[in-house]
Design a protein around this motif. Structure first.
Motif, PDB file in Angstrom:
ATOM      1  N   GLY A 194     -17.369 -10.681  -6.457  1.00  0.00           N
ATOM      2  CA  GLY A 194     -16.126 -10.231  -7.064  1.00  0.00           C
ATOM      3  C   GLY A 194     -15.888  -8.785  -6.691  1.00  0.00           C
ATOM      4  N   GLY A 195     -14.640  -8.380  -6.746  1.00  0.00           N
ATOM      5  CA  GLY A 195     -14.345  -6.979  -6.482  1.00  0.00           C
ATOM      6  C   GLY A 195     -13.561  -6.793  -5.208  1.00  0.00           C
ATOM      7  N   PHE A 196     -13.794  -5.682  -4.565  1.00  0.00           N
ATOM      8  CA  PHE A 196     -12.947  -5.238  -3.474  1.00  0.00           C
ATOM      9  C   PHE A 196     -13.486  -5.738  -2.145  1.00  0.00           C
ATOM     10  CE2 PHE A 196     -10.710  -2.438  -0.659  1.00  0.00           C
ATOM     11  CZ  PHE A 196      -9.565  -2.060  -1.348  1.00  0.00           C
ATOM     12  N   HIS A 197     -12.703  -6.565  -1.462  1.00  0.00           N
ATOM     13  CA  HIS A 197     -13.086  -7.077  -0.154  1.00  0.00           C
ATOM     14  C   HIS A 197     -12.149  -6.484   0.893  1.00  0.00           C
ATOM     15  CE1 HIS A 197     -14.365 -10.199  -3.000  1.00  0.00           C
ATOM     16  NE2 HIS A 197     -15.254 -10.572  -2.112  1.00  0.00           N
ATOM     17  N   ALA A 198     -12.703  -5.765   1.859  1.00  0.00           N
ATOM     18  CA  ALA A 198     -11.892  -5.358   3.004  1.00  0.00           C
ATOM     19  C   ALA A 198     -11.665  -6.586   3.880  1.00  0.00           C
ATOM     20  CB  ALA A 198     -12.608  -4.273   3.793  1.00  0.00           C
ATOM     21  N   THR A 199     -10.427  -6.776   4.327  1.00  0.00           N
ATOM     22  CA  THR A 199     -10.117  -7.879   5.240  1.00  0.00           C
ATOM     23  C   THR A 199      -9.726  -7.259   6.576  1.00  0.00           C
ATOM     24  OG1 THR A 199      -7.792  -7.873   4.555  1.00  0.00           O
ATOM     25  CG2 THR A 199      -9.290  -9.297   3.321  1.00  0.00           C
ATOM     26  N   GLY A 200      -9.449  -8.075   7.557  1.00  0.00           N
ATOM     27  CA  GLY A 200      -9.086  -7.507   8.847  1.00  0.00           C
ATOM     28  C   GLY A 200      -7.857  -6.625   8.775  1.00  0.00           C
ATOM     29  N   ASP A 201      -6.869  -7.075   8.012  1.00  0.00           N
ATOM     30  CA  ASP A 201      -5.582  -6.371   7.978  1.00  0.00           C
ATOM     31  C   ASP A 201      -5.364  -5.572   6.693  1.00  0.00           C
ATOM     32  OD1 ASP A 201      -5.518  -8.637   6.395  1.00  0.00           O
ATOM     33  OD2 ASP A 201      -3.446  -9.154   6.866  1.00  0.00           O
ATOM     34  N   GLY A 202      -6.290  -5.645   5.750  1.00  0.00           N
ATOM     35  CA  GLY A 202      -6.055  -4.961   4.480  1.00  0.00           C
ATOM     36  C   GLY A 202      -7.204  -5.152   3.526  1.00  0.00           C
ATOM     37  N   ALA A 203      -6.930  -5.690   2.341  1.00  0.00           N
ATOM     38  CA  ALA A 203      -7.976  -5.820   1.334  1.00  0.00           C
ATOM     39  C   ALA A 203      -7.533  -6.792   0.257  1.00  0.00           C
ATOM     40  CB  ALA A 203      -8.283  -4.459   0.703  1.00  0.00           C
ATOM     41  N   ILE A 204      -8.530  -7.355  -0.445  1.00  0.00           N
ATOM     42  CA  ILE A 204      -8.266  -8.205  -1.610  1.00  0.00           C
ATOM     43  C   ILE A 204      -9.227  -7.756  -2.703  1.00  0.00           C
ATOM     44  CG2 ILE A 204      -8.263 -10.548  -2.540  1.00  0.00           C
ATOM     45  CD1 ILE A 204      -8.015 -11.536   0.416  1.00  0.00           C
ATOM     46  N   ALA A 205      -8.681  -7.274  -3.816  1.00  0.00           N
ATOM     47  CA  ALA A 205      -9.497  -6.939  -4.982  1.00  0.00           C
ATOM     48  C   ALA A 205      -9.260  -8.015  -6.029  1.00  0.00           C
ATOM     49  CB  ALA A 205      -9.123  -5.559  -5.533  1.00  0.00           C
ATOM     50  N   LEU A 206     -10.337  -8.741  -6.372  1.00  0.00           N
ATOM     51  CA  LEU A 206     -10.187  -9.955  -7.176  1.00  0.00           C
ATOM     52  C   LEU A 206     -11.556 -10.353  -7.704  1.00  0.00           C
ATOM     53  CD1 LEU A 206      -7.954 -12.221  -7.670  1.00  0.00           C
ATOM     54  CD2 LEU A 206      -9.021 -13.442  -5.772  1.00  0.00           C
ATOM     55  N   GLY A 207     -11.617 -10.946  -8.876  1.00  0.00           N
ATOM     56  CA  GLY A 207     -12.884 -11.523  -9.312  1.00  0.00           C
ATOM     57  C   GLY A 207     -13.037 -11.602 -10.812  1.00  0.00           C
ATOM     58  N   GLN A 208     -13.758 -12.628 -11.242  1.00  0.00           N
ATOM     59  CA  GLN A 208     -14.044 -12.883 -12.645  1.00  0.00           C
ATOM     60  C   GLN A 208     -15.544 -13.134 -12.771  1.00  0.00           C
ATOM     61  OE1 GLN A 208     -12.313 -16.539 -14.082  1.00  0.00           O
ATOM     62  NE2 GLN A 208     -12.467 -15.994 -16.209  1.00  0.00           N
ATOM     63  N   PRO A 209     -16.231 -12.593 -13.749  1.00  0.00           N
ATOM     64  CA  PRO A 209     -15.737 -11.824 -14.888  1.00  0.00           C
ATOM     65  C   PRO A 209     -15.529 -10.336 -14.627  1.00  0.00           C
ATOM     66  CG  PRO A 209     -18.093 -12.194 -15.111  1.00  0.00           C
ATOM     67  CD  PRO A 209     -17.660 -12.925 -13.877  1.00  0.00           C
ATOM     68  N   GLU A 210     -15.959  -9.837 -13.459  1.00  0.00           N
ATOM     69  CA  GLU A 210     -15.817  -8.406 -13.202  1.00  0.00           C
ATOM     70  C   GLU A 210     -15.284  -8.190 -11.798  1.00  0.00           C
ATOM     71  OE1 GLU A 210     -20.148  -8.040 -14.252  1.00  0.00           O
ATOM     72  OE2 GLU A 210     -19.445  -6.068 -14.876  1.00  0.00           O
ATOM     73  N   SER A 211     -14.417  -7.217 -11.622  1.00  0.00           N
ATOM     74  CA  SER A 211     -13.925  -6.849 -10.303  1.00  0.00           C
ATOM     75  C   SER A 211     -13.235  -5.495 -10.318  1.00  0.00           C
ATOM     76  CB  SER A 211     -12.930  -7.899  -9.772  1.00  0.00           C
ATOM     77  OG  SER A 211     -11.877  -8.121 -10.696  1.00  0.00           O
ATOM     78  N   ALA A 212     -12.607  -5.146 -11.441  1.00  0.00           N
ATOM     79  CA  ALA A 212     -11.757  -3.958 -11.508  1.00  0.00           C
ATOM     80  C   ALA A 212     -12.522  -2.672 -11.202  1.00  0.00           C
ATOM     81  CB  ALA A 212     -11.105  -3.864 -12.890  1.00  0.00           C
ATOM     82  N   SER A 213     -13.789  -2.595 -11.643  1.00  0.00           N
ATOM     83  CA  SER A 213     -14.535  -1.345 -11.493  1.00  0.00           C
ATOM     84  C   SER A 213     -14.811  -0.999 -10.044  1.00  0.00           C
ATOM     85  CB  SER A 213     -15.852  -1.415 -12.263  1.00  0.00           C
ATOM     86  OG  SER A 213     -16.715  -2.367 -11.668  1.00  0.00           O
ATOM     87  N   THR A 214     -14.543  -1.922  -9.110  1.00  0.00           N
ATOM     88  CA  THR A 214     -14.753  -1.608  -7.693  1.00  0.00           C
ATOM     89  C   THR A 214     -13.601  -0.831  -7.094  1.00  0.00           C
ATOM     90  OG1 THR A 214     -13.795  -3.714  -6.939  1.00  0.00           O
ATOM     91  CG2 THR A 214     -16.181  -3.652  -7.321  1.00  0.00           C
TER      92      THR A 214
END
Ligand SMILES: [Zn+2]
Length: 465
Positions: free
Chosen positions: A148-168
């Motif tokens: 969960g949390g912040f994933h860098a992608t090729g073109d950008g990023a996806i911040a997502l996840g349960q139960p925790e992700s925001a703190s990333t």
């Protein structure tokens, strides 16, 4: 907002009248806020001694370097006299912290940011915390849904996840019991989309960078925040007088199953509103991502994020849309006080899939019930399943069986009146299993405890009422 931690006028008055005491007395009134909220499913998450009302976040992200810089302004009320308090913040470097505009000292301890203001903060005091930070965000390991949390992608990023992700990606009181409103400004290179929760507040460009603005005016649990940056086909319209923003990754077919499923968002939301009561938020939407690491869909508030695995067939998968949109009522509007009650989210969202599939001509609710009942492992409890099983069948499927058993026990008219009343009464708040059972008994006018015990936690197969 956190329920049950409001300070009464009497307590506030005592705090304010205590001005004549000595320094020693004053210092005794202030203690460090707790380092977590004592939820055994997420040790270390959340923090004690305060309640957040609002996050104003300004972040800039450069996909070329993966670097994020952020400025968070958090509006907080102390619920105890605080000499020090903490936010959850994973990785990233903190440059500066101010409390009510005055410099505060800060240090890191693992995924905690500890802030010591120049003066103690009395219980009941509202204050603002500004945090300037930056770095290369990372996912959190070991989530049951994957990282969960912040994933860098090729073109950008996806911040997502349960139960925790925001703190990333921002400093946060990272527990659903402390909901808050949000304003977000995201600056990305021109040509990229930057999507998040709530109502779109426009875009502006300068020097090769575009700033996207989003506002969520209803209280939101931190794990329901998302940030999705990259090449997306963004569609902006309205539904039922509210903004509807959907986005499909450029890597997915323009008229493929993801695009066609998301196009039915308004229709599915209306179907659910007929059963659950008015849609609880000011915006609609959905985001279909192409990154294969996102192996789930998540009910991020007003704008669920769907992983690519849901859209492999030819037919648009509206079942998953019904599930994530049902969470806008069950989980997002009425949120968990603690993760052990997660069936209150997932049991009802799964039942909403059954309702939608019946409406959509896929199969009846009775058939869905019978199929699931036949394969259920009754030794696994629905309530407090343990952290490792928080996304297991006992929570989702056995939870939905329990919902259907309740419907059979009280009848259709009472059942849907009960759901609408519960969602209206608890709107924008949090709740526990005991709260729900108490409410159901109040509406039914009789004890339902044996029914819930049998269907939620009993070790044998119950008979359908
Ligand atoms: Zn769900």
């Amino acid at each position: 907002m956190t329920r049950g931690r409001r300070w009464s006028a009497a307590v506030l008055a005592v705090a304010l009248l205590a001005g004549g005491c000595t320094d020693e007395d004053a210092n005794a009134r202030f203690r460090p806020g707790a380092a977590d909220l004592g939820d055994p499913y997420v040790p270390g998450a959340g923090n004690g001694g305060y309640d957040v009302a609002h996050y104003a976040l300004r972040v800039r992200y450069d996909p070329a370097s993966d670097r994020l810089t952020g400025q968070a302004t958090v509006t907080v009320t102390a619920t105890a006299g605080l000499s020090r308090f903490q936010f959850d913040l994973a990785g990233l470097t903190v440059d500066r912290v101010r409390v009510d505009g005055a410099p505060a000292t800060h240090r890191r301890d693992g995924n905690e940011l500890m802030v010591t203001p120049a003066h103690g903060l009395p219980a009941g005091k509202r204050f603002t915390v500004e945090v300037a930070y930056g770095g290369v965000p990372q996912p959190l390991p070991s989530g049951e849904l994957g990282d969960g949390g912040f994933h860098a992608t090729g073109d950008g990023a996806i911040a997502l996840g349960q139960p925790e992700s925001a703190s990333t990606w921002y400093p946060v009181n990272d527990h659903p019991s402390d909901k808050a409103t949000y304003d977000l400004e995201v600056t990305v290179p021109d040509g990229l989309a930057a999507l998040s929760n709530g109502v779109p507040k426009g875009q502006s460009s300068k020097d090769g960078w575009t700033t996207w603005r989003w506002s969520e005016g209803s209280p939101m649990a931190s794990y329901l925040t998302t940030l999705v940056i990259g090449n997306y086909r963004v569609s902006t319209g309205t539904h039922a007088g509210k903004p509807l923003v959907t986005a499909v990754a450029a890597g997915l077919p323009a008229d493929g199953p993801a695009a066609r499923a998301l196009a039915r968002t308004g229709e599915v939301a209306d179907f659910l509103a007929e059963r659950f009561g008015p849609y609880p938020f000011d915006a609609y939407g959905g985001i279909a991502v192409a990154d294969e690491r996102i192996r789930y869909a998540l009910e991020t508030q007003t704008r669920p994020v769907y992983g690519p695995g849901f859209f492999r067939g030819d037919r648009p998968n509206t079942e998953v849309v019904a599930h994530e949109l049902a969470h806008q009522w069950f989980g997002d509007s009425v949120s968990l006080s603690r993760w052990s009650d997660i069936w209150l989210n997932e049991g009802f969202a799964t039942y909403a899939e059954w309702l939608w599939n019946e409406h959509d001509g896929v199969r009846t609710v009775a058939q869905a019930f019978a199929d699931r009942y036949a394969v259920t492992d009754w030794t696994k409890p629905t309530v407090d399943p343990g952290r490792a099983a928080m996304f297991g069948d006992a929570v989702y499927q056995r939870g939905a069986l329990a919902v259907h058993a309740l419907r059979r026990a009280v009848g259709d008219e009472t059942f849907f009146r009960m759901l609408r009343g519960w969602l209206a009464e608890r709107r924008n708040g949090t709740a526990t299993t005991a709260d729900f059972i108490g409410y159901a008994e109040r509406i039914a006018g009789r004890s339902l405890r044996p029914l819930f015990d049998a269907w939620l936690v009993g070790a044998g197969a119950p008979a359908l009422p």
